[in-house]
Write a protein that holds these residues in place. Structure first.
Motif, PDB file in Angstrom:
ATOM      1  N   VAL A 157       7.043   5.885  -3.648  1.00 55.01           N
ATOM      2  CA  VAL A 157       6.072   5.308  -4.588  1.00 55.01           C
ATOM      3  C   VAL A 157       4.855   4.780  -3.835  1.00 55.01           C
ATOM      4  O   VAL A 157       3.701   5.014  -4.220  1.00 55.01           O
ATOM      5  N   LEU A 158       5.099   4.087  -2.733  1.00 55.59           N
ATOM      6  CA  LEU A 158       4.003   3.559  -1.930  1.00 55.59           C
ATOM      7  C   LEU A 158       3.113   4.681  -1.409  1.00 55.59           C
ATOM      8  O   LEU A 158       1.894   4.536  -1.320  1.00 55.59           O
ATOM      9  N   ALA A 159       3.722   5.794  -1.063  1.00 62.68           N
ATOM     10  CA  ALA A 159       2.962   6.910  -0.493  1.00 62.68           C
ATOM     11  C   ALA A 159       1.934   7.465  -1.471  1.00 62.68           C
ATOM     12  O   ALA A 159       0.822   7.823  -1.064  1.00 62.68           O
ATOM     13  N   VAL A 160       2.297   7.541  -2.747  1.00 61.37           N
ATOM     14  CA  VAL A 160       1.381   8.136  -3.726  1.00 61.37           C
ATOM     15  C   VAL A 160       0.479   7.100  -4.385  1.00 61.37           C
ATOM     16  O   VAL A 160      -0.433   7.463  -5.138  1.00 61.37           O
ATOM     17  N   SER A 161       0.686   5.829  -4.097  1.00 60.00           N
ATOM     18  CA  SER A 161      -0.140   4.775  -4.703  1.00 60.00           C
ATOM     19  C   SER A 161      -0.938   4.003  -3.663  1.00 60.00           C
ATOM     20  O   SER A 161      -1.481   2.940  -3.945  1.00 60.00           O
ATOM     21  N   GLN A 162      -1.019   4.546  -2.438  1.00 63.63           N
ATOM     22  CA  GLN A 162      -1.686   3.825  -1.352  1.00 63.63           C
ATOM     23  C   GLN A 162      -3.164   3.609  -1.650  1.00 63.63           C
ATOM     24  O   GLN A 162      -3.815   4.411  -2.313  1.00 63.63           O
ATOM     25  N   ARG A 163      -3.673   2.493  -1.148  1.00 62.86           N
ATOM     26  CA  ARG A 163      -5.082   2.145  -1.299  1.00 62.86           C
ATOM     27  C   ARG A 163      -5.800   2.538  -0.009  1.00 62.86           C
ATOM     28  O   ARG A 163      -5.543   1.949   1.047  1.00 62.86           O
ATOM     29  N   PRO A 164      -6.702   3.524  -0.053  1.00 60.84           N
ATOM     30  CA  PRO A 164      -7.332   3.990   1.181  1.00 60.84           C
ATOM     31  C   PRO A 164      -8.305   2.956   1.751  1.00 60.84           C
ATOM     32  O   PRO A 164      -8.673   1.977   1.087  1.00 60.84           O
ATOM     33  N   LEU A 165      -8.728   3.189   2.985  1.00 62.50           N
ATOM     34  CA  LEU A 165      -9.707   2.337   3.655  1.00 62.50           C
ATOM     35  C   LEU A 165     -10.932   3.185   3.977  1.00 62.50           C
ATOM     36  O   LEU A 165     -10.806   4.288   4.507  1.00 62.50           O
ATOM     37  N   ALA A 166     -12.116   2.664   3.644  1.00 66.02           N
ATOM     38  CA  ALA A 166     -13.341   3.382   3.984  1.00 66.02           C
ATOM     39  C   ALA A 166     -13.507   3.425   5.502  1.00 66.02           C
ATOM     40  O   ALA A 166     -13.299   2.422   6.194  1.00 66.02           O
ATOM     41  N   ALA A 167     -13.889   4.579   6.014  1.00 67.19           N
ATOM     42  CA  ALA A 167     -14.026   4.766   7.463  1.00 67.19           C
ATOM     43  C   ALA A 167     -15.026   3.788   8.066  1.00 67.19           C
ATOM     44  O   ALA A 167     -14.914   3.414   9.244  1.00 67.19           O
ATOM     45  N   GLN A 168     -15.993   3.346   7.287  1.00 68.93           N
ATOM     46  CA  GLN A 168     -17.001   2.391   7.748  1.00 68.93           C
ATOM     47  C   GLN A 168     -16.363   1.136   8.350  1.00 68.93           C
ATOM     48  O   GLN A 168     -16.896   0.542   9.293  1.00 68.93           O
ATOM     49  N   ALA A 169     -15.209   0.748   7.802  1.00 68.72           N
ATOM     50  CA  ALA A 169     -14.568  -0.495   8.245  1.00 68.72           C
ATOM     51  C   ALA A 169     -14.131  -0.445   9.701  1.00 68.72           C
ATOM     52  O   ALA A 169     -14.002  -1.490  10.350  1.00 68.72           O
ATOM     53  N   PHE A 170     -13.899   0.754  10.235  1.00 74.32           N
ATOM     54  CA  PHE A 170     -13.428   0.869  11.614  1.00 74.32           C
ATOM     55  C   PHE A 170     -14.527   0.553  12.628  1.00 74.32           C
ATOM     56  O   PHE A 170     -14.235   0.200  13.773  1.00 74.32           O
TER      57      PHE A 170
END
Length: 241
Positions: A157-170
């Motif tokens: 469930v976590l795998a399909v509901s993950q909240r992505p991170l914008a690459a800018q944050a890195f």
């Protein structure tokens, strides 16, 4: 703030997760009489996310213990400079130095297994003709890289509901390192395959934190909720008025 004067705990999730990742820790804290807030982090930029959490912290009466998991550690490093933040707790997190980015801290050490499991997806930026880039974890790799030790049905469930991170944050640099002026605790997930545990150790040791190690994958708050709640409560007790 609770009637006893104990700090409110604000739980800041990281990338590829959301506030539900604290579902097993929150009841543990409530049982201990701790007031808890678990906001949704936008995961759009380090500076923007930190500003959002800081605005939430400012609205809480009384002291706050600010906890950050994973990327959330970078967020609390900046947002933790708020006057009413009494302590910081890092869970398998990034403790950035002032002027340092996530990419720079991570680049000091060999890559974890996460590096080969990332997916990059463009997203529209409102009011701009350019696009941003979302970073997420391959669904088939998520359980072993990010959620080892979590019950398989929950991990799926976590795998399909993950909240992505914008690459800018890195790439954004922390303008402040709150751990320089706030007492801090850090938990190393020694079996972490998302962040190299040496990244966690280095950041915590550099900050002079009280540090513990747990034999856990990255989602330590789901695999060892009692130990996580105990560490957070230690910070609460140490800073209670």
């Amino acid at each position: 703030m609770s009637p006893s004067g104990s700090p409110t705990v604000v739980l800041v999730h990281g990338a590829f997760a959301d506030a539900s990742s604290f579902a097993r820790v929150i009841p543990e804290l409530i049982t201990r009489g701790v007031d808890v807030v678990a906001p949704a982090v936008p995961n759009r930029s380090l500076l923007g996310d930190a500003a959002y959490i800081a605005s939430l912290v400012r609205r809480i009466p009384g002291p706050v213990v600010l906890e950050g998991h994973s990327y959330g550690g970078a967020v609390i490093t900046v947002a933790g400079a708020e006057d009413n933040v009494a302590a910081l707790v890092y869970l398998a997190g990034y403790a950035l130095e002032q002027g340092e980015s996530l990419g720079e801290l991570q680049g000091r050490f060999p890559d974890s297994g996460l590096a080969d499991a990332l997916v990059h997806t463009p997203f529209p930026i409102e009011g701009s003709t350019t696009t941003g880039t979302d970073v997420s974890v391959r669904i088939d790799k998520f359980p072993t890289i990010f959620a080892a030790g979590v019950e398989p049905r929950i991990a799926s469930v976590l795998a399909v509901s993950q909240r992505p991170l914008a690459a800018q944050a890195f790439a954004e640099k922390a303008p402040v390192a709150a751990w320089k002026t706030k007492p801090s605790w850090g938990l190393v997930a020694s079996a972490d395959r998302t962040i190299n545990p040496d990244v966690e150790r280095f950041g915590y040791q550099r900050a002079g934190m009280t540090t513990v190690e747990v034999d856990s994958s990255h989602l330590v708050m789901l695999t060892h909720p009692e130990r996580v709640a105990e560490l957070i409560h230690e910070a609460v007790r140490a800073t209670a008025r």
